[in-house]
Design a protein around this motif. Sequence first.
Motif, PDB file in Angstrom:
ATOM      1  N   HIS A 240       0.837  -1.195   0.000  1.00  9.35           N
ATOM      2  CA  HIS A 240       0.000   0.000   0.000  1.00  9.35           C
ATOM      3  C   HIS A 240       0.878   1.255   0.000  1.00  9.35           C
ATOM      4  N   PRO A 241       1.431   1.636  -1.123  1.00 16.24           N
ATOM      5  CA  PRO A 241       2.311   2.819  -1.181  1.00 16.24           C
ATOM      6  C   PRO A 241       1.627   4.063  -0.621  1.00 16.24           C
ATOM      7  N   GLY A 242       2.353   4.790   0.210  1.00 16.87           N
ATOM      8  CA  GLY A 242       1.804   5.993   0.827  1.00 16.87           C
ATOM      9  C   GLY A 242       1.353   5.789   2.261  1.00 16.87           C
ATOM     10  N   ARG A 243       1.211   4.518   2.674  1.00 20.28           N
ATOM     11  CA  ARG A 243       0.733   4.270   4.035  1.00 20.28           C
ATOM     12  C   ARG A 243       1.728   4.758   5.077  1.00 20.28           C
ATOM     13  N   ILE A 244       3.024   4.539   4.844  1.00 18.12           N
ATOM     14  CA  ILE A 244       4.044   4.974   5.806  1.00 18.12           C
ATOM     15  C   ILE A 244       3.983   6.485   5.990  1.00 18.12           C
ATOM     16  N   GLU A 245       3.883   7.219   4.887  1.00 19.39           N
ATOM     17  CA  GLU A 245       3.832   8.676   4.956  1.00 19.39           C
ATOM     18  C   GLU A 245       2.603   9.138   5.724  1.00 19.39           C
ATOM     19  N   ASN A 246       1.462   8.508   5.497  1.00 15.26           N
ATOM     20  CA  ASN A 246       0.243   8.885   6.218  1.00 15.26           C
ATOM     21  C   ASN A 246       0.368   8.614   7.709  1.00 15.26           C
ATOM     22  N   MET A 247       0.966   7.483   8.074  1.00 15.37           N
ATOM     23  CA  MET A 247       1.137   7.173   9.491  1.00 15.37           C
ATOM     24  C   MET A 247       2.078   8.172  10.148  1.00 15.37           C
ATOM     25  N   PHE A 248       3.135   8.541   9.422  1.00 17.32           N
ATOM     26  CA  PHE A 248       4.071   9.510   9.991  1.00 17.32           C
ATOM     27  C   PHE A 248       3.398  10.868  10.170  1.00 17.32           C
ATOM     28  N   GLN A 252       1.982  13.898  13.674  1.00 13.31           N
ATOM     29  CA  GLN A 252       2.026  15.360  13.756  1.00 13.31           C
ATOM     30  C   GLN A 252       0.622  15.968  13.767  1.00 13.31           C
ATOM     31  N   ASN A 253      -0.373  15.131  13.829  1.00 14.35           N
ATOM     32  CA  ASN A 253      -1.756  15.599  13.725  1.00 14.35           C
ATOM     33  C   ASN A 253      -2.619  14.866  14.749  1.00 14.35           C
ATOM     34  N   VAL A 254      -2.352  15.138  16.019  1.00 14.42           N
ATOM     35  CA  VAL A 254      -2.967  14.397  17.128  1.00 14.42           C
ATOM     36  C   VAL A 254      -4.182  15.153  17.670  1.00 14.42           C
ATOM     37  N   THR A 255      -5.244  14.413  17.952  1.00 15.55           N
ATOM     38  CA  THR A 255      -6.456  14.988  18.546  1.00 15.55           C
ATOM     39  C   THR A 255      -6.683  14.337  19.906  1.00 15.55           C
ATOM     40  N   PRO A 256      -6.167  14.913  20.994  1.00 15.96           N
ATOM     41  CA  PRO A 256      -6.280  14.282  22.318  1.00 15.96           C
ATOM     42  C   PRO A 256      -7.718  14.029  22.751  1.00 15.96           C
ATOM     43  N   SER A 257      -8.653  14.881  22.319  1.00 13.85           N
ATOM     44  CA  SER A 257     -10.042  14.709  22.747  1.00 13.85           C
ATOM     45  C   SER A 257     -10.685  13.463  22.148  1.00 13.85           C
ATOM     46  N   HIS A 258     -10.025  12.873  21.144  1.00 15.30           N
ATOM     47  CA  HIS A 258     -10.574  11.682  20.524  1.00 15.30           C
ATOM     48  C   HIS A 258      -9.712  10.444  20.792  1.00 15.30           C
ATOM     49  N   LEU A 259      -8.918  10.541  21.851  1.00 16.63           N
ATOM     50  CA  LEU A 259      -8.223   9.376  22.380  1.00 16.63           C
ATOM     51  C   LEU A 259      -8.811   9.075  23.760  1.00 16.63           C
ATOM     52  N   LEU A 260      -8.064   8.429  24.636  1.00 12.75           N
ATOM     53  CA  LEU A 260      -8.638   8.026  25.928  1.00 12.75           C
ATOM     54  C   LEU A 260      -7.800   8.455  27.124  1.00 12.75           C
ATOM     55  N   ASP A 261      -6.843   9.357  26.919  1.00 13.14           N
ATOM     56  CA  ASP A 261      -5.947   9.747  28.002  1.00 13.14           C
ATOM     57  C   ASP A 261      -6.542  10.931  28.763  1.00 13.14           C
ATOM     58  N   GLY A 262      -7.007  10.671  29.968  1.00  9.76           N
ATOM     59  CA  GLY A 262      -7.621  11.711  30.779  1.00  9.76           C
ATOM     60  C   GLY A 262      -6.661  12.753  31.284  1.00  9.76           C
TER      61      GLY A 262
END
Length: 305
Positions: A240-248, A252-262
Amino acid sequence: MHAVWTEEAAAASPKIEREAHKLEKRLCREVGRAIGEYNMIEAGDKVMVCLSGGKDSYGMLDILLKLKARAPVHFDLIAVNLDQKQPGFPEDVLPAYLRQVGVPFHIEEQDTYSIVKRVVPEGKTTCGLCSRLRRGILYRVADELGATKIALGHHRDDILATFFLNMFFAAKLKAMPPKLVSDDGRHVVIRPLAYVPEKDLVRWAQHRAFPIIPCNLCGSQENLQRQVVADMLREWERKHPGRIENMFRALQNVTPSHLLDGTLHDFKALTPTGVADENGDRAFDPPELPDAAPGTLPGLQVVRL
């Protein structure tokens, strides 16, 4: 036959040079972008470039030397190698190379090999102890040399592999930051290759013919989890070319409100505000995917109900 081979080689040579020039520009651009975005190197810095003898650290030093020559601010580089007294280590290779390229250098001799072999049981992974010993020594050397930054040769794929290792085995969402304050609180550690894919460093090492020195302590160990994860990432990229770049980019594009760390987002105190938030929850919306031509997202099929 010889004449035909010579003509083919002559025709291929300009193409090879063009590709090498494009690769050099890309490496300089990505390293320069990482340095600029994270303010890794400032005017007057003395950067200690940690040189192991592998392709990554050779590539890092090589590109930093090119950037130094054209940078708008002055900074100094000093290459440092830790000779860990591994049996068969070619002590003359790095000094000869560093004299050839004209960069100041320091070889630190410390027999960490014997310590690791004595402490770590046969068959167990040596990387953890070796890394801790190496880190402490390099911090001391940085103090002695008056270095203001310590540059390590970890690239984009190393950062992603560390992310998955921490998730799989330490239950943490944690990678390698491009810039950090050292464990002792006294040094700034930078990773100028943070945006560079490993495949580019492989090609650059081949083009520049670096005198690679293999690590006979940890590099020869089989079935290391890091190697397993690295193989997994390469297989994903192949399929799946491009997957590594998207994961990286996701790092750099984190949304803490949509994770589970209080500790990062106060879920307990959440109350309705009556004000719409364009970046807020869209729990009932389908996942957002980029518009793409058919075939550009391998393995993905969109079914409309």
